[in-house]
Design a protein around this motif. Structure first.
Motif, PDB file in Angstrom:
ATOM      1  N   GLN A  77       0.828  -1.211   0.000  1.00 25.53           N
ATOM      2  CA  GLN A  77       0.000   0.000   0.000  1.00 25.53           C
ATOM      3  C   GLN A  77       0.862   1.261   0.000  1.00 25.53           C
ATOM      4  N   ASP A  78       2.030   1.174   0.605  1.00 26.94           N
ATOM      5  CA  ASP A  78       2.926   2.331   0.635  1.00 26.94           C
ATOM      6  C   ASP A  78       3.982   2.283  -0.464  1.00 26.94           C
ATOM      7  N   THR A  88      -2.465   8.451  -2.223  1.00 30.63           N
ATOM      8  CA  THR A  88      -3.147   7.837  -1.084  1.00 30.63           C
ATOM      9  C   THR A  88      -2.718   8.558   0.187  1.00 30.63           C
ATOM     10  N   PHE A  89      -3.600   8.587   1.150  1.00 31.70           N
ATOM     11  CA  PHE A  89      -3.252   9.148   2.451  1.00 31.70           C
ATOM     12  C   PHE A  89      -4.132   8.506   3.513  1.00 31.70           C
ATOM     13  N   ARG A  90      -3.790   8.735   4.770  1.00 32.33           N
ATOM     14  CA  ARG A  90      -4.560   8.155   5.883  1.00 32.33           C
ATOM     15  C   ARG A  90      -5.436   9.229   6.509  1.00 32.33           C
ATOM     16  N   MET A  91      -6.657   8.828   6.862  1.00 30.55           N
ATOM     17  CA  MET A  91      -7.597   9.750   7.490  1.00 30.55           C
ATOM     18  C   MET A  91      -8.155   9.045   8.730  1.00 30.55           C
ATOM     19  N   PRO A  92      -8.384   9.777   9.828  1.00 34.70           N
ATOM     20  CA  PRO A  92      -9.035   9.122  10.965  1.00 34.70           C
ATOM     21  C   PRO A  92     -10.345   8.460  10.508  1.00 34.70           C
ATOM     22  N   VAL A 141      -7.946   6.708  -1.119  1.00 35.10           N
ATOM     23  CA  VAL A 141      -7.353   6.826  -2.447  1.00 35.10           C
ATOM     24  C   VAL A 141      -8.017   8.008  -3.132  1.00 35.10           C
ATOM     25  N   GLU A 142      -7.198   8.972  -3.536  1.00 31.57           N
ATOM     26  CA  GLU A 142      -7.723  10.184  -4.168  1.00 31.57           C
ATOM     27  C   GLU A 142      -7.248  10.282  -5.610  1.00 31.57           C
ATOM     28  N   ILE A 143      -8.196  10.380  -6.516  1.00 32.69           N
ATOM     29  CA  ILE A 143      -7.891  10.743  -7.906  1.00 32.69           C
ATOM     30  C   ILE A 143      -8.073  12.251  -7.922  1.00 32.69           C
ATOM     31  N   ILE A 144      -6.950  12.959  -7.851  1.00 32.27           N
ATOM     32  CA  ILE A 144      -6.999  14.394  -7.526  1.00 32.27           C
ATOM     33  C   ILE A 144      -7.759  15.155  -8.616  1.00 32.27           C
ATOM     34  N   GLY A 181      -8.285  -0.177   0.060  1.00 37.96           N
ATOM     35  CA  GLY A 181      -7.031  -0.800   0.478  1.00 37.96           C
ATOM     36  C   GLY A 181      -6.223  -1.382  -0.661  1.00 37.96           C
ATOM     37  N   GLY A 182      -6.659  -1.178  -1.895  1.00 41.23           N
ATOM     38  CA  GLY A 182      -6.020  -1.846  -3.028  1.00 41.23           C
ATOM     39  C   GLY A 182      -4.866  -1.062  -3.628  1.00 41.23           C
ATOM     40  N   THR A 183      -4.403  -1.523  -4.787  1.00 46.17           N
ATOM     41  CA  THR A 183      -3.307  -0.846  -5.493  1.00 46.17           C
ATOM     42  C   THR A 183      -3.853  -0.223  -6.782  1.00 46.17           C
ATOM     43  N   HIS A 184      -3.274   0.894  -7.160  1.00 49.97           N
ATOM     44  CA  HIS A 184      -3.783   1.690  -8.279  1.00 49.97           C
ATOM     45  C   HIS A 184      -2.628   2.244  -9.088  1.00 49.97           C
TER      46      HIS A 184
END
Ligand SMILES: [Zn+2]
Length: 239
Positions: free
Chosen positions: A7-8, A160-164, A193-196, A204-207
């Protein structure tokens, strides 16, 4: 489940890792590039190689300590192993998964926040997405190919980023599945996952790194799945 390395580091296809536990037909590694499957994305394919041999991974089982890598036969990998995924297959999964987000974002926007009731990527370059859309004319869904391809061509960056978790739950549109919310991580966050410029949702997947890295698609089929659900099958245009 501990945070997945992939994921990272979705671009890492091979990683040296240590066998930290084993049982017949399986080893637990201290780190791994493999994605175990989930959210409609197929598990990675790949191999483990060590001083004593090379074997194919047939199944991945996450537990509280990490990822178990299962294989057929009597081999006993030990010590340091090279864990290697099939990069072509992973890239196909990233591509289909990215297109699935784009399709999902357009359906969500065009059809009043319609939620996903199922998703499955396939190894043949197609995938299906099911939506809770009881009153929609299937022809409207058949015409989504144009808007999806337009959005891919615009080449939006993806991050991708983490949010509470509690913040994500309170934010409309962050959880797109009708029946399942993603579980919070051990630190109480959820991966977004953000498509800006287009879309944000928990996943949780890969993109891919940009939407434009995906090939154009076409809508293959629209079906009714029961009274509530519409199933859209989408394929890469050249497959
Ligand atoms: Zn995703």
């Amino acid at each position: 489940m501990p945070r997945l390395f992939c994921q990272d580091h979705p671009g890492v296809a091979a990683l040296e890792a240590r066998v930290v536990d084993s049982r017949p037909g399986a080893v637990l590694l201290d780190r791994s590039p493999f994605f175990p499957g989930g959210g409609g994305q197929l598990p990675d394919r790949g191999t483990l190689e060590w001083e004593g041999g090379l074997l194919a991974v047939v199944r991945l089982v996450p537990d509280g300590r990490g990822l178990w890598h299962e294989f057929d036969g009597e081999a006993e990998p030990h010590g340091m192993v090279m864990a290697r995924i099939d990069g072509v297959f992973r890239n196909l999964m990233c591509e289909l998964h990215t297109v699935a987000h784009v399709a999902n974002s357009i359906v969500y926007r065009e059809f009043g926040g319609a939620l996903l009731t199922g998703a499955q990527l396939s190894a043949d370059g197609t995938f299906r997405v099911d939506f809770d859309l009881p009153d929609i004319d299937p022809d409207r869904l058949r015409s989504l190919g144009g808007p999806i391809n337009d959005a891919l061509r615009q080449d939006f960056p993806i991050r991708t980023f983490r949010m509470p978790w509690s913040e994500a739950e309170a934010t409309s549109g962050m959880f797109r599945s009708k029946s399942v919310s993603p579980p919070p991580q051990e630190d109480g966050t959820v991966r977004i996952v953000e498509i800006i410029g287009l879309d944000r949702q928990a996943c949780g997947g890969t993109h891919l790194e940009t939407s434009g890295a995906a090939r154009p698609i076409r809508i293959l089929k629209v079906d009714n799945k029961g009274r509530q659900n519409r199933r859209i099958k989408i394929g890469l245009a050249e497959t």
